[in-house]
Design an enzyme around this catalytic site. Structure first.
Site, PDB file in Angstrom:
ATOM      1  N   THR A 193      25.673  44.659 -67.949  1.00  8.09           N
ATOM      2  CA  THR A 193      26.661  44.282 -68.963  1.00  8.09           C
ATOM      3  C   THR A 193      25.972  43.852 -70.257  1.00  8.09           C
ATOM      4  OG1 THR A 193      28.233  43.634 -67.272  1.00  8.09           O
ATOM      5  CG2 THR A 193      28.571  42.686 -69.438  1.00  8.09           C
TER       6      THR A 193
ATOM      7  N   GLU B  78      30.129  34.129 -64.503  1.00  9.88           N
ATOM      8  CA  GLU B  78      29.910  35.327 -65.330  1.00  9.88           C
ATOM      9  C   GLU B  78      28.814  35.064 -66.365  1.00  9.88           C
ATOM     10  OE1 GLU B  78      30.735  38.191 -64.449  1.00  9.88           O
ATOM     11  OE2 GLU B  78      32.552  38.803 -65.451  1.00  9.88           O
TER      12      GLU B  78
HETATM   13  N1  HSE Z   1      34.837  43.014 -71.137  1.00 12.06           N
HETATM   14  C1  HSE Z   1      33.508  43.063 -70.641  1.00 12.06           C
HETATM   15  C2  HSE Z   1      32.718  44.122 -71.374  1.00 12.06           C
HETATM   16  C3  HSE Z   1      33.522  43.344 -69.190  1.00 12.06           C
HETATM   17  O1  HSE Z   1      33.262  45.187 -71.605  1.00 12.06           O
HETATM   18  O2  HSE Z   1      31.560  43.867 -71.740  1.00 12.06           O
HETATM   19  C4  HSE Z   1      32.149  43.315 -68.599  1.00 12.06           C
HETATM   20  O3  HSE Z   1      32.206  43.382 -67.246  1.00 12.06           O
END
Ligand code: HSE
Length: 307
Positions: A181, A128
Site C-alpha cells: 500500500t 492499519e
Molecule cells: N484507500 C486505500 C488506498 C486502501 O487506496 O491506498 C489501501 O488498502
C-alpha cells in the site's frame, strides 16, 4: 466469554471514485482468528498460518490493536491470538485491515463488548497505520460494519453505512504479485486539477445515489476514477485488458481494489457475474502471470463470530 473464533472479511476499498472514503466487504474470502483470555497480562500471537507475518506484537497489525485496547481499559487479563489468513497480504483486498479490524472486534468481545463500532474502527485504523504507515479507514470500516460504507469524515471520524442493491455481485482477479500500500500511495498525484476533482466528487455522489435507489445504470456510470487509477494502473499488469474484458462481458464497471493488484468488477446478477468471470479468466490465461479469481456477494454483516 473466554474464547471466540471469528471470520473477518476481505474488503474492496475506494470502489473506483471513492479514494480513501468508500469500501465494501466481500462474502467469499476472509481471515479466521481466535482469541483466548489468559491470566497473564499482555498479548501474544501463538500461531499464524496462510501467510508469512511477524509474531512481533509491536509490529503485527492485529496484536498492536489488541495491545492498545487492553492498555486503554487497563485490563486485568491478557489475550492470546491465532491468525489464519484466507488471502494474501499485498493483494489489495484489505489483508492488514481484516487482521486489524478482526483484532478490534475479537478483543472487544473478551472485554465485554464495551466499544461501539466507531471506536472499533478507530482502534483498527491504528493497526492499519502500523501495517502501511497511514491510518486509513475505508477497508477497516467495511470489515467492521459490513456492506458498503462511506468514511464521511476522518476528523472527527464518521462512518455511514450505505445500502446494498440485492443483485450486486463482485468478480475479482488477483494477479499473483504483491503491491505494498505504501508503494501504491507513493505514486499518487499530490495535486489534482479542479476538472478532475469535479469529476470525482460527482461520481461519488452518483454512486451513493445509485446504491440508495437500486439504480444499476447510475452505479455503472459512476464507477469512474480519474485520481488514483490513472497513476496506479501501471503497477498492475494487463489492467486495461481486464477492465475492458469485464465491461465487454456486461460488468457495471471495474477498477483497482484498494491499492491493487486485485482488480474488481461490479455486476448485476449471478449470470452476468459468471460471464464476466469467464471473460476475465480468458483474458488473463495467456499472460505469464498466475492469478486467482472469485465471485462474491457483498458481505452484509461484517466480522462475525463463528464459534
Ligand atoms: N484507500 C486505500 C488506498 C486502501 O487506496 O491506498 C489501501 O488498502
Amino acid at each position: 466469554m473466554d474464547y471466540l473464533k471469528i471470520f473477518a472479511p476481505a474488503t474492496v476499498a475506494n470502489v473506483s471514485c471513492g479514494f480513501d472514503s468508500l469500501g465494501f466487504a466481500v462474502d467469499a474470502i476472509g481471515d479466521e482468528m481466535t482469541f483466548t483470555k489468559t491470566a497473564k497480562k499482555g498479548v501474544k500471537i501463538t500461531n499464524i498460518t496462510g501467510a508469512d507475518l511477524t509474531y512481533n506484537v509491536d509490529e503485527n497489525a492485529a496484536s498492536t490493536v489488541v495491545k492498545k485496547m487492553l492498555s486503554e481499559v487497563n485490563a486485568d487479563f491478557g489475550i492470546e491470538l491465532t491468525i489464519h489468513k484466507g488471502f494474501s497480504p499485498g493483494s489489495g483486498l484489505g489483508s492488514s485491515a481484516a487482521s486489524a479490524a478482526g483484532a478490534a472486534f475479537g478483543a472487544n468481545q473478551l472485554l465485554g463488548n464495551i466499544f461501539p463500532k466507531l471506536e472499533l474502527t478507530k482502534f483498527a485504523m491504528f493497526g492499519e497505520k502500523v501495517a502501511c504507515g497511514t491510518p486509513i479507514a475505508d477497508n477497516v470500516a467495511a470489515a467492521i460494519y459490513g456492506g458498503f460504507v462511506l468514511v464521511r469524515s476522518y476528523d472527527p471520524l464518521e462512518i455511514i453505512k450505505l445500502p446494498v442493491p440485492t443483485a450486486l455481485r463482485v468478480v475479482a482477479i488477483h494477479p499473483q504479485i504483491a503491491i505494498k500500500t505504501k508503494d501504491a500511495r507513493a505514486v499518487l498525484p499530490e495535486k489534482i486539477s479542479l476538472k478532475d476533482a469535479v469529476t470525482q466528487w460527482a461520481n461519488v455522489g452518483g454512486l451513493i445515489s445509485g446504491l440508495y435507489t437500486d439504480n444499476y445504470n447510475l452505479i455503472s456510470n459512476s464507477l469512474i476514477d480519474v485520481v488514483a487509477e490513472p497513476a496506479r494502473k501501471k503497477l498492475i499488469p494487463f489492467f486495461d485488458e481486464v477492465k475492458s474484458s469485464a465491461i465487454a462481458a456486461g460488468a457495471l464497471g471495474a477498477g483497482i481494489s484498494g491499492s491493487g493488484p486485485t482488480i474488481f468488477a461490479l455486476c448485476k446478477g449471478d449470470e452476468v457475474a459468471q460471464k464476466v468471470y469467464n471473460s476475465v479468466q480468458e483474458s488473463y490465461k495467456n499472460t505469464e502471470i498466475d492469478f486467482e479469481m472469485f465471485i462474491s456477494k457483498v458481505n452484509q454483516e461484517g466480522i462475525k463470530i463463528i464459534n
